[in-house]
Write an enzyme that holds these catalytic residues in place. Structure first.
Site: not given
Ligand code: ADP
Length: 472
Positions: A172, A281
């Protein structure tokens, strides 16, 4: 405008789903759409990866390696085009995007070969009529969840070792940058990697992530992203006792001691801080400079920072592109404002904003209680604090729950080693602002994550150890 599909079991389809718009952060234009997949599509991907696993794991590593090399050659041939797509969806300058494609491809070549060196062991037995063997085998289906800041490298860094040892993957990509991932996977398909080995689902992160986390057939989750989501996934993975690798946030300190080569230190901070507009990061996030060279260092750094060109990543000579979205911009501006409100001095840059473009900013007269010294800024802001002794610098650098990268600049090698060993960080750039490379282990201490990616260490994350006791 292109509408892309979800890739499951060798077929692209949008399953009649709603569309997610992908925008160019430099212009805010919608450049493509991808399907808004959810649990159903995630489960279909797992079905395909699970069914394909035995066949893929059953090939010899030399056969898998040959296919990974074919993929590598296609990426190499198309790297300008891939870089172009990345700049369009992510914003980084084109030369940096093409550079990322080469870096990303470096994981394919490294692991295509490293897979051939997954050795077992024999262990002397206690009894004469026994023989003890240890072998390693692939963990199985791997879920790969990646962020937007390195849309290509974060995928290959995980997928290459997984495929090399015989795992199959469900990916994903970030909803903000799915196109680079889709293009990479189209090339994997062209390279002849059989159906079901690589599957890509775009859409609702939570729904897709939850489907994979809860599925016993997914034996490993590898994630790069925020510490917040990483913790959530780690908790979720407990129910099925899934193996996990997490590459989470950083809060990288830079220590410039009095005997540093200042030009080297300035170049190191520039490289580490402003690459990808400060959205990595391992970006220098807080700079500690010895008080005796503080003013000179800032003067030299400011001169260089003023030459950096902010603009659309497609324009010739652009050093800093737009940030990824408005909340990224808001965070940087909030850090600048908070610091200035508490007495920081603006050396260059500031609160100027044009769309998602921000000026590279240097602040001096910094105190560790300021927000920018407490949390990751993820943008083009470098706060410069001063220190008196090495011990003080080390203590302040370590005062964080993060422990990914740190940087030290000194011309005294013994001192450099002493400081490096005292730092609670997984990566230290000693007189080097750009330490990441496919053949070396990347990963953090503390809340920056679990496991390592890259290097020979990175392949172990996808292997199970099997001990065989043979009675003669
Ligand atoms: P960033 O701040 O780098 O966007 P995130 O942790 O929000 O970091 O996003 C990193 C990845 O994790 C992306 O692919 C995002 O879609 C995914 N992501 C965000 N929320 C969830 C979740 N609840 N479960 C699984 N994947 C997630």
């Amino acid at each position: 405008m292109n509408h892309y599909g979800i890739f499951v079991n060798g077929e692209w389809s949008d399953y009649g789903l709603d569309k997610i718009e992908v925008r160019n952060p430099a212009t805010n234009e919608v450049i493509a759409t991808v399907p808004n997949g959810g649990a159903d599509e995630a489960n279909k991907a797992t079905d395909a990866a699970y069914d394909a696993f035995q066949g893929w794991a059953g090939l010899s590593v030399y056969e898998r390696s040959e296919l990974i090399w074919k993929w590598h050659r296609l990426i190499e041939e198309r790297k300008e085009e891939l870089g172009y797509i990345m700049t369009m969806e992510q914003g980084k300058p084109l030369k940096e995007a093409i550079g990322e494609i080469s870096y990303a491809n470096g994981f394919l070549s490294w692991y295509a070969e490293e897979g051939k060196r997954v050795y077992g062991e024999t262990i002397p037995a206690t009894q004469a009529n026994k023989r003890l063997f240890v072998s390693k085998q692939p963990v199985g289906v791997v879920a790969v969840i990646t962020p937007w800041n390195f849309p290509a490298a974060m995928i290959t860094r995980k997928v290459a070792p997984a495929l090399a040892v015989g795992c199959t993957v469900v990916i994903k990509p970030s909803e903000l940058t799915p196109l680079t991932a889709i293009k990479l996977v189209e090339l994997a398909e062209q390279a002849g990697i059989p159906k079901g080995i690589i599957n890509v689902v775009t859409g609702d992160a939570n729904a897709i992530g939850t489907a994979w986390i809860e599925d016993n057939r997914v034996r490993k989750l590898t994630f790069t992203g925020s510490t917040k989501v990483g913790k959530l996934l780690m908790k979720g993975a407990a129910d099925t006792v899934k193996k996990i690798s997490l590459e989470l946030g950083g809060h990288a300190p830079v220590i410039v001691v009095a005997d540093a080569d200042l030009d080297k230190a300035v170049a190191g901070v520039l490289n580490s801080k402003f690459r990808n507009a400060g959205q990595t990061c391992v970006c220098a996030n807080r700079v500690y400079v010895h008080e005796s060279i503080y003013d000179t260092f800032i003067e030299k750094l400011v001169l260089k920072v003023k030459t950096l060109k902010v603009g659309n990543g497609f324009e010739e000579g652009t050093d800093i592109g737009p940030l990824i979205n408005q909340s990224a911009v808001d965070k940087v501006l909030a850090h600048i404002k908070d610091a200035i409100d508490q007495g920081a001095k603006l050396e260059t840059g500031g609160m100027g904003q044009n769309g998602l473009f921000l000026e590279p900013t240097i602040l001096s007269n910094i105190d560790d209680s300021m927000l920018c010294m407490q949390e990751e800024t993820f943008g083009p802001l470098a706060p410069i604090a001063s220190f008196k002794t090495d011990e003080e610098a080390i203590k302040r650098a370590n005062q964080s729950n993060y422990g990914l990268a740190a940087y030290v600049f000194t011309e005294n090698i013994s001192r450099g080693i002493r400081i490096t060993e005292a730092l609670e960080f997984g990566i230290v750039g000693l007189n080097d602002g750009l330490p990441s490379t496919p053949q070396a282990p990347f990963g953090g201490f503390k809340q920056s994550g679990l496991g390592r990616e890259g290097g020979h260490q990175g392949i172990e994350e996808y292997l199970e150890v099997k001990y065989i006791s043979l009675g003669l």
